[in-house]
Design an enzyme around this catalytic site. Structure first.
Site, PDB file in Angstrom:
ATOM      1  N   HIS A   1       0.882  -1.200   0.000  1.00  0.00           N
ATOM      2  CA  HIS A   1       0.000   0.000   0.000  1.00  0.00           C
ATOM      3  C   HIS A   1       0.909   1.236   0.000  1.00  0.00           C
ATOM      4  O   HIS A   1       1.700   1.427  -0.922  1.00  0.00           O
ATOM      5  CB  HIS A   1      -0.941  -0.116   1.213  1.00  0.00           C
ATOM      6  CG  HIS A   1      -2.044   0.891   1.300  1.00  0.00           C
ATOM      7  ND1 HIS A   1      -2.467   1.649   0.245  1.00  0.00           N
ATOM      8  CD2 HIS A   1      -2.845   1.258   2.358  1.00  0.00           C
ATOM      9  CE1 HIS A   1      -3.478   2.434   0.633  1.00  0.00           C
ATOM     10  NE2 HIS A   1      -3.712   2.218   1.924  1.00  0.00           N
ATOM     11  N   HIS A  43      -2.374  -2.456  -9.520  1.00  0.00           N
ATOM     12  CA  HIS A  43      -3.363  -1.846  -8.618  1.00  0.00           C
ATOM     13  C   HIS A  43      -4.588  -2.746  -8.578  1.00  0.00           C
ATOM     14  O   HIS A  43      -4.961  -3.331  -9.585  1.00  0.00           O
ATOM     15  CB  HIS A  43      -3.759  -0.455  -9.133  1.00  0.00           C
ATOM     16  CG  HIS A  43      -4.413   0.390  -8.097  1.00  0.00           C
ATOM     17  ND1 HIS A  43      -5.746   0.285  -7.793  1.00  0.00           N
ATOM     18  CD2 HIS A  43      -3.905   1.343  -7.276  1.00  0.00           C
ATOM     19  CE1 HIS A  43      -6.032   1.145  -6.829  1.00  0.00           C
ATOM     20  NE2 HIS A  43      -4.937   1.801  -6.490  1.00  0.00           N
ATOM     21  N   ASP A  83       2.330   5.507  -6.583  1.00  0.00           N
ATOM     22  CA  ASP A  83       3.619   5.428  -5.879  1.00  0.00           C
ATOM     23  C   ASP A  83       4.820   5.407  -6.827  1.00  0.00           C
ATOM     24  O   ASP A  83       5.956   5.502  -6.387  1.00  0.00           O
ATOM     25  CB  ASP A  83       3.659   4.163  -5.002  1.00  0.00           C
ATOM     26  CG  ASP A  83       2.746   4.281  -3.796  1.00  0.00           C
ATOM     27  OD1 ASP A  83       2.655   5.385  -3.240  1.00  0.00           O
ATOM     28  OD2 ASP A  83       2.126   3.270  -3.418  1.00  0.00           O
TER      29      ASP A  83
HETATM   30  C1  LIG Z   1      -1.221   3.654  -2.968  1.00  0.00           C
HETATM   31  C2  LIG Z   1      -1.335   2.256  -3.264  1.00  0.00           C
HETATM   32  O1  LIG Z   1      -1.605   1.489  -2.376  1.00  0.00           O
HETATM   33  S1  LIG Z   1      -1.137   1.747  -4.863  1.00  0.00           S
HETATM   34  C3  LIG Z   1      -0.450   0.135  -4.739  1.00  0.00           C
HETATM   35  C4  LIG Z   1       0.956   0.202  -4.204  1.00  0.00           C
HETATM   36  N1  LIG Z   1       1.566  -1.118  -4.174  1.00  0.00           N
HETATM   37  C5  LIG Z   1       2.532  -1.482  -5.019  1.00  0.00           C
HETATM   38  O2  LIG Z   1       2.960  -0.753  -5.883  1.00  0.00           O
HETATM   39  C6  LIG Z   1       3.085  -2.871  -4.781  1.00  0.00           C
HETATM   40  C7  LIG Z   1       3.190  -3.654  -6.093  1.00  0.00           C
HETATM   41  N2  LIG Z   1       1.874  -4.015  -6.588  1.00  0.00           N
HETATM   42  C8  LIG Z   1       1.197  -5.096  -6.089  1.00  0.00           C
HETATM   43  O3  LIG Z   1       1.684  -5.846  -5.242  1.00  0.00           O
HETATM   44  C9  LIG Z   1      -0.189  -5.380  -6.637  1.00  0.00           C
HETATM   45  O4  LIG Z   1      -0.340  -4.816  -7.914  1.00  0.00           O
HETATM   46  C10 LIG Z   1      -1.296  -4.884  -5.675  1.00  0.00           C
HETATM   47  C11 LIG Z   1      -1.242  -5.680  -4.371  1.00  0.00           C
HETATM   48  C12 LIG Z   1      -1.141  -3.403  -5.386  1.00  0.00           C
HETATM   49  C13 LIG Z   1      -2.692  -5.058  -6.275  1.00  0.00           C
HETATM   50  O5  LIG Z   1      -2.779  -6.196  -6.992  1.00  0.00           O
HETATM   51  P1  LIG Z   1      -3.883  -7.343  -6.803  1.00  0.00           P
HETATM   52  O6  LIG Z   1      -5.154  -6.948  -7.382  1.00  0.00           O
HETATM   53  O7  LIG Z   1      -3.935  -7.763  -5.374  1.00  0.00           O
HETATM   54  O8  LIG Z   1      -3.202  -8.416  -7.691  1.00  0.00           O
HETATM   55  P2  LIG Z   1      -2.251  -9.608  -7.242  1.00  0.00           P
HETATM   56  O9  LIG Z   1      -1.164  -9.187  -6.345  1.00  0.00           O
HETATM   57  O10 LIG Z   1      -3.160 -10.699  -6.785  1.00  0.00           O
HETATM   58  O11 LIG Z   1      -1.607  -9.965  -8.652  1.00  0.00           O
HETATM   59  C14 LIG Z   1      -2.340 -10.464  -9.776  1.00  0.00           C
HETATM   60  C15 LIG Z   1      -1.329 -10.897 -10.842  1.00  0.00           C
HETATM   61  O12 LIG Z   1      -0.650  -9.736 -11.332  1.00  0.00           O
HETATM   62  C16 LIG Z   1       0.737  -9.802 -11.038  1.00  0.00           C
HETATM   63  N3  LIG Z   1       1.175  -8.510 -10.509  1.00  0.00           N
HETATM   64  C17 LIG Z   1       0.448  -7.633  -9.794  1.00  0.00           C
HETATM   65  N4  LIG Z   1       1.180  -6.585  -9.458  1.00  0.00           N
HETATM   66  C18 LIG Z   1       2.415  -6.801  -9.965  1.00  0.00           C
HETATM   67  C19 LIG Z   1       3.613  -6.088  -9.912  1.00  0.00           C
HETATM   68  N5  LIG Z   1       3.696  -4.954  -9.245  1.00  0.00           N
HETATM   69  N6  LIG Z   1       4.696  -6.601 -10.529  1.00  0.00           N
HETATM   70  C20 LIG Z   1       4.626  -7.761 -11.192  1.00  0.00           C
HETATM   71  N7  LIG Z   1       3.485  -8.500 -11.257  1.00  0.00           N
HETATM   72  C21 LIG Z   1       2.408  -8.019 -10.649  1.00  0.00           C
HETATM   73  C22 LIG Z   1       0.867 -10.842  -9.920  1.00  0.00           C
HETATM   74  O13 LIG Z   1       2.126 -11.453  -9.888  1.00  0.00           O
HETATM   75  C23 LIG Z   1      -0.247 -11.802 -10.283  1.00  0.00           C
HETATM   76  O14 LIG Z   1       0.211 -12.617 -11.337  1.00  0.00           O
HETATM   77  P3  LIG Z   1      -0.253 -14.166 -11.477  1.00  0.00           P
HETATM   78  O15 LIG Z   1      -1.739 -14.079 -11.726  1.00  0.00           O
HETATM   79  O16 LIG Z   1       0.528 -14.656 -12.633  1.00  0.00           O
HETATM   80  O17 LIG Z   1       0.073 -14.814 -10.165  1.00  0.00           O
HETATM   81  O1  LIG Z   2      -6.950   2.363  -3.674  1.00  0.00           O
HETATM   82  C1  LIG Z   2      -6.051   1.576  -3.350  1.00  0.00           C
HETATM   83  O2  LIG Z   2      -6.239   0.349  -3.192  1.00  0.00           O
HETATM   84  C2  LIG Z   2      -4.669   2.048  -3.152  1.00  0.00           C
HETATM   85  C3  LIG Z   2      -4.437   3.446  -3.599  1.00  0.00           C
HETATM   86  O3  LIG Z   2      -4.188   3.710  -4.745  1.00  0.00           O
HETATM   87  C4  LIG Z   2      -4.541   4.507  -2.613  1.00  0.00           C
HETATM   88  O4  LIG Z   2      -4.885   4.242  -1.453  1.00  0.00           O
HETATM   89  O5  LIG Z   2      -4.287   5.671  -2.961  1.00  0.00           O
END
Ligand SMILES: CC(=O)SCCNC(=O)CCNC(=O)[C@H](O)C(C)(C)COP(=O)(O)OP(=O)(O)OC[C@H]1O[C@@H](n2cnc3c(N)ncnc32)[C@H](O)[C@@H]1OP(=O)(O)O
Ligand SMILES: O=C([O-])CC(=O)C(=O)O
Length: 377
Positions: free
Chosen positions: A220, A259, A313
């Site tokens: 997050h 995301h 981010d």
């Molecule tokens: C302000 C915020 O909170 S914005 C988010 C900030 N977080 C990040 O940048 C961390 C990196 N990103 C992530 O971990 C994810 O994209 C999340 C947790 C934010 C959201 O994703 P989710 O909807 O939960 O998807 P999940 O993590 O289940 O991934 C789904 C698929 O996409 C892939 N994927 C998702 N994000 C990424 C990534 N950043 N890099 C590479 N692959 C990714 C996963 O490996 C997965 O692949 P698979 O189906 O082959 O196993």
């Molecule tokens: O909405 C989300 O899941 C994460 C995000 O981009 C934020 O909190 O700004």
């Protein structure tokens, strides 16, 4: 078979008039107004005021809100003493969480959960997050804490307390835009956490302290610092393509991309990229900016068809780095902005409160009996 909504994906648990997101088209609005307009025309103070009130304020309402923020910047001297005693090597988000928890001890209204009290506490929290985060930064760098100034905007005052120097109007405006972009984002994990705490009719400080804990994680708010760690690991722009290609080949997660809701560009990352580009065109492209450009291109080429694009981010850290802010403070700065969204969402939810209490499908053992310790293997 019972369907489980893992990660509560797509689960609708309440109504809200504050923020709308269309993830497939990359649209974000607050009170129906596009985020790009808020960033271009508004301020952190105005957006926070608007979300708390549920409407665009009149000039008089905004002036009153702004004056209240300025009047509430000071925190109790006892709290500053406590912060000064924190181990200076501690994680800044832990320090923020502990300091805000302690701040509640000094607020005589903290146990009042009426809407009027929650609104008054929200103003104090928004104003004092800046003072607390800047104090934490000064303690960590073993410098004197700088007292807030009432003659500066929220953004300018924070930068002033952080560095001890008044920022230029361009720096203050750039930082203000970054704050605006982070104020609210629907039912993200930290806002949901704040609401879950609020749904038990707990106090405002407890709601916000639990939200800080949720924001801290690298999936997050913590991702902005993790992006900077990645840029530091890459080192120079010529190494970026190889670095990211290997990571993607190994199916490793790339920080700052992907995301839960956006399956297209996060509109906030576009605004931040434009500002980062603007700075780069004036001052020459920094290593950070060039590395991000390369990573973005490769990620979008390889992952775009799966809906994986840069999120908010991805570029925010380069903007903060340009302002001379060290990466340990990127996530606290996210909190500095998001506290407005947390407070507004708690107030909106508790107007028609219902205890949040989801369920799990039980998959554990059945028909067991207690075994005395002496009889266990
Ligand atoms: C302000 C915020 O909170 S914005 C988010 C900030 N977080 C990040 O940048 C961390 C990196 N990103 C992530 O971990 C994810 O994209 C999340 C947790 C934010 C959201 O994703 P989710 O909807 O939960 O998807 P999940 O993590 O289940 O991934 C789904 C698929 O996409 C892939 N994927 C998702 N994000 C990424 C990534 N950043 N890099 C590479 N692959 C990714 C996963 O490996 C997965 O692949 P698979 O189906 O082959 O196993
Ligand atoms: O909405 C989300 O899941 C994460 C995000 O981009 C934020 O909190 O700004």
């Amino acid at each position: 078979m019972t369907e489980i909504a893992k990660g509560l994906e797509g689960v609708l648990f309440t109504e809200s008039k504050l923020t709308f997101i269309n993830g497939s088209e990359g649209i974000l609005t607050h009170l129906g107004i596009p985020i790009q307009e808020w960033a271009e025309k508004s301020t952190f103070e105005e957006l926070s005021c608007a979300l708390l009130a549920g409407k665009l304020p009149s000039a008089a309402e905004l002036a009153k809100f702004d004056a209240a923020l300025r009047a509430n910047r000071e925190v109790p001297a006892e709290l500053l003493k406590e912060i000064s005693g924190f181990p200076p090597h501690a994680n800044p988000m832990q320090m923020l969480r502990t300091a805000i928890s302690a701040l509640g001890l000094y607020d005589p209204q903290s146990e009042d959960t009426s809407e009027a009290a929650r609104s008054a506490i929200s103003i104090r929290l928004i104003a004092q997050f800046a003072t607390v985060i800047a104090a934490v930064a000064r303690v960590r760098s073993r410098q004197e804490i700088v007292a807030p100034r009432a003659d500066l905007t929220h953004a300018a005052n924070f930068l002033y307390m952080l560095s001890g120097k008044e920022p230029t109007s361009e720096q203050a405006r750039l930082f203000d835009i970054a704050l605006v972009l982070h104020v609210d984002h629907g039912m993200n994990a930290s806002t949901f956490t704040a609401i879950a705490t609020a749904s038990t009719l707990s106090d405002m400080y407890s709601c916000v302290v639990s939200a800080i804990g949720a924001l801290k994680g690298p999936l997050h708010g913590g991702a902005n610092e993790a992006v900077m760690d990645m840029l530091d690991e890459v080192g120079t722009p010529d190494k970026a393509a190889d670095f990211i290609t290997k990571k993607l080949d190994n199916k490793e997660k790339i920080m700052g991309v992907g995301h839960r809701v956006y399956k297209n560009f996060d509109p906030r990352s576009r605004v931040l990229r434009d500002y980062a580009e603007h700075v780069a065109s004036k001052e020459g492209k920094s290593n950070y900016y060039q590395i991000l450009e390369t990573i973005e291109k490769i990620v979008v080429d390889r992952m775009g068809s799966r809906g994986i694009y840069p999120n908010v981010d991805f570029y925010s850290g380069t903007v903060y780095a340009d302002l001379g802010i060290s990466k340990e403070f990127f996530t606290p700065i996210f909190a500095l902005a998001r506290v407005g969204g947390w407070c507004a969402s708690v107030i909106e939810y508790t107007r028609d409160n219902r205890l949040l209490r989801p369920d799990a499908v039980y998959t554990g053992a059945t028909d067991q009996h207690y075994v005395e310790l002496k009889d266990r293997q």
